[in-house]
Design a protein around this motif. Structure first.
Motif, PDB file in Angstrom:
ATOM      1  N   PRO A 120       0.817  -1.219   0.000  1.00 32.22           N
ATOM      2  CA  PRO A 120       0.000   0.000   0.000  1.00 32.22           C
ATOM      3  C   PRO A 120       0.857   1.279   0.000  1.00 32.22           C
ATOM      4  O   PRO A 120       0.454   2.297  -0.560  1.00 32.22           O
ATOM      5  CB  PRO A 120      -0.824  -0.102   1.281  1.00 32.22           C
ATOM      6  CG  PRO A 120      -0.796  -1.539   1.657  1.00 32.22           C
ATOM      7  CD  PRO A 120       0.493  -2.084   1.136  1.00 32.22           C
ATOM      8  N   CYS A 121       2.038   1.210   0.588  1.00 39.25           N
ATOM      9  CA  CYS A 121       2.945   2.363   0.593  1.00 39.25           C
ATOM     10  C   CYS A 121       3.363   2.700  -0.835  1.00 39.25           C
ATOM     11  O   CYS A 121       3.349   3.871  -1.241  1.00 39.25           O
ATOM     12  CB  CYS A 121       4.195   2.073   1.427  1.00 39.25           C
ATOM     13  SG  CYS A 121       3.890   1.690   3.153  1.00 39.25           S
ATOM     14  N   HIS A 126       1.774   1.982  -3.490  1.00 32.51           N
ATOM     15  CA  HIS A 126       0.590   2.418  -4.220  1.00 32.51           C
ATOM     16  C   HIS A 126       0.295   3.900  -4.006  1.00 32.51           C
ATOM     17  O   HIS A 126      -0.116   4.602  -4.925  1.00 32.51           O
ATOM     18  CB  HIS A 126      -0.614   1.559  -3.817  1.00 32.51           C
ATOM     19  CG  HIS A 126      -1.834   1.869  -4.581  1.00 32.51           C
ATOM     20  ND1 HIS A 126      -2.880   2.601  -4.056  1.00 32.51           N
ATOM     21  CD2 HIS A 126      -2.185   1.582  -5.856  1.00 32.51           C
ATOM     22  CE1 HIS A 126      -3.819   2.736  -4.960  1.00 32.51           C
ATOM     23  NE2 HIS A 126      -3.430   2.128  -6.070  1.00 32.51           N
ATOM     24  N   GLU A 127       0.508   4.403  -2.789  1.00 32.27           N
ATOM     25  CA  GLU A 127       0.167   5.806  -2.510  1.00 32.27           C
ATOM     26  C   GLU A 127       1.291   6.795  -2.860  1.00 32.27           C
ATOM     27  O   GLU A 127       1.059   7.996  -2.903  1.00 32.27           O
ATOM     28  CB  GLU A 127      -0.255   5.986  -1.049  1.00 32.27           C
ATOM     29  CG  GLU A 127       0.846   5.862  -0.041  1.00 32.27           C
ATOM     30  CD  GLU A 127       0.374   6.008   1.399  1.00 32.27           C
ATOM     31  OE1 GLU A 127      -0.843   6.060   1.670  1.00 32.27           O
ATOM     32  OE2 GLU A 127       1.255   6.076   2.260  1.00 32.27           O
ATOM     33  N   GLU A 144      -3.571   3.354   4.015  1.00 34.29           N
ATOM     34  CA  GLU A 144      -3.343   3.994   2.723  1.00 34.29           C
ATOM     35  C   GLU A 144      -4.175   5.271   2.563  1.00 34.29           C
ATOM     36  O   GLU A 144      -5.366   5.301   2.861  1.00 34.29           O
ATOM     37  CB  GLU A 144      -3.682   3.013   1.605  1.00 34.29           C
ATOM     38  CG  GLU A 144      -3.271   3.479   0.245  1.00 34.29           C
ATOM     39  CD  GLU A 144      -3.489   2.416  -0.823  1.00 34.29           C
ATOM     40  OE1 GLU A 144      -3.653   2.802  -1.985  1.00 34.29           O
ATOM     41  OE2 GLU A 144      -3.488   1.215  -0.487  1.00 34.29           O
ATOM     42  N   HIS A 173     -10.227  -2.585   5.073  1.00 36.69           N
ATOM     43  CA  HIS A 173      -9.812  -3.650   4.139  1.00 36.69           C
ATOM     44  C   HIS A 173     -10.236  -5.000   4.617  1.00 36.69           C
ATOM     45  O   HIS A 173     -10.383  -5.347   5.671  1.00 36.69           O
ATOM     46  CB  HIS A 173      -8.293  -3.637   3.959  1.00 36.69           C
ATOM     47  CG  HIS A 173      -7.832  -2.360   3.299  1.00 36.69           C
ATOM     48  ND1 HIS A 173      -8.131  -2.057   2.005  1.00 36.69           N
ATOM     49  CD2 HIS A 173      -7.124  -1.320   3.777  1.00 36.69           C
ATOM     50  CE1 HIS A 173      -7.608  -0.882   1.693  1.00 36.69           C
ATOM     51  NE2 HIS A 173      -6.986  -0.419   2.759  1.00 36.69           N
TER      52      HIS A 173
END
Length: 182
Positions: free
Chosen positions: A64-65, A67-68, A150, A182
């Motif tokens: 998720p890191c 992704h952002e 996220e 999630h």
């Protein structure tokens, strides 16, 4: 007479409850953050006083890191001239920190990256124990908001716009927890 004594004590107790705040609520004292950059130079968030600062805690192994990160790169580009700074602080340890420069190149990160954060730092800042986690500091260096998990683009923009004084809609909450979604 006795009623007044009880009443005063009760009022003092209520005032104590009202004034007591959880650790994640905005702080009235500037946040102290001291880490090192990739070259080993000491860095401090104090050098960013006068700016709104978005401090994102991440790691190379955190999906998720990754992704952002593009969202944070775009945020920094869009708002830098309005006094908004983004700082990435990695929790990569001695085994994985060597992958940070490659990660920076791949994600085209132009904002400062600091190393050496730990789960204890997250806990101290009211950010829980999971990544990613983001701390928002006002121009005086006070904690103005936290996002666990996220970031979401719309919420991120709204929070930064609100901190810049462009108030529309409802104010962002002091704490957003995206981990349970999630």
């Amino acid at each position: 007479m006795r009623f007044k004594t009880i009443s005063r004590c009760g009022m003092l107790f209520l005032l104590t409850l009202v004034s007591a705040r959880p650790a994640w609520v905005e702080q009235e004292q500037p946040v102290e953050l001291r880490f090192h950059d990739l070259y080993g130079r000491a860095q401090s968030v104090e050098s960013f006083r006068g700016k709104i600062v978005v401090v994102n805690f991440w790691a190379t192994w955190c999906v998720p890191c990754a992704h952002e990160m593009p969202m944070l790169v775009q945020l920094e580009k869009k708002y830098a001239d309005q006094g908004v700074a983004v700082i990435g602080v990695t929790l990569d340890d001695a085994k994985t920190v060597s992958g940070v420069p490659k990660f920076i190149r791949k994600k085209k990160i132009t904002f400062p990256i600091w190393v050496g954060a730990t789960a204890d730092d997250l806990a101290r800042l009211g950010l829980g124990q999971a990544l990613p986690a983001t701390l928002f500091l006002d121009k005086q260096g006070n904690a103005a908001g936290r996002v666990l998990g996220e970031l979401r683009e719309k919420g991120l923009r709204h929070r930064v716009e609100w901190m810049l004084g462009h108030h529309s809609g409802t104010p962002p909450p002091p704490l957003e927890n995206h981990l349970s979604a999630h």
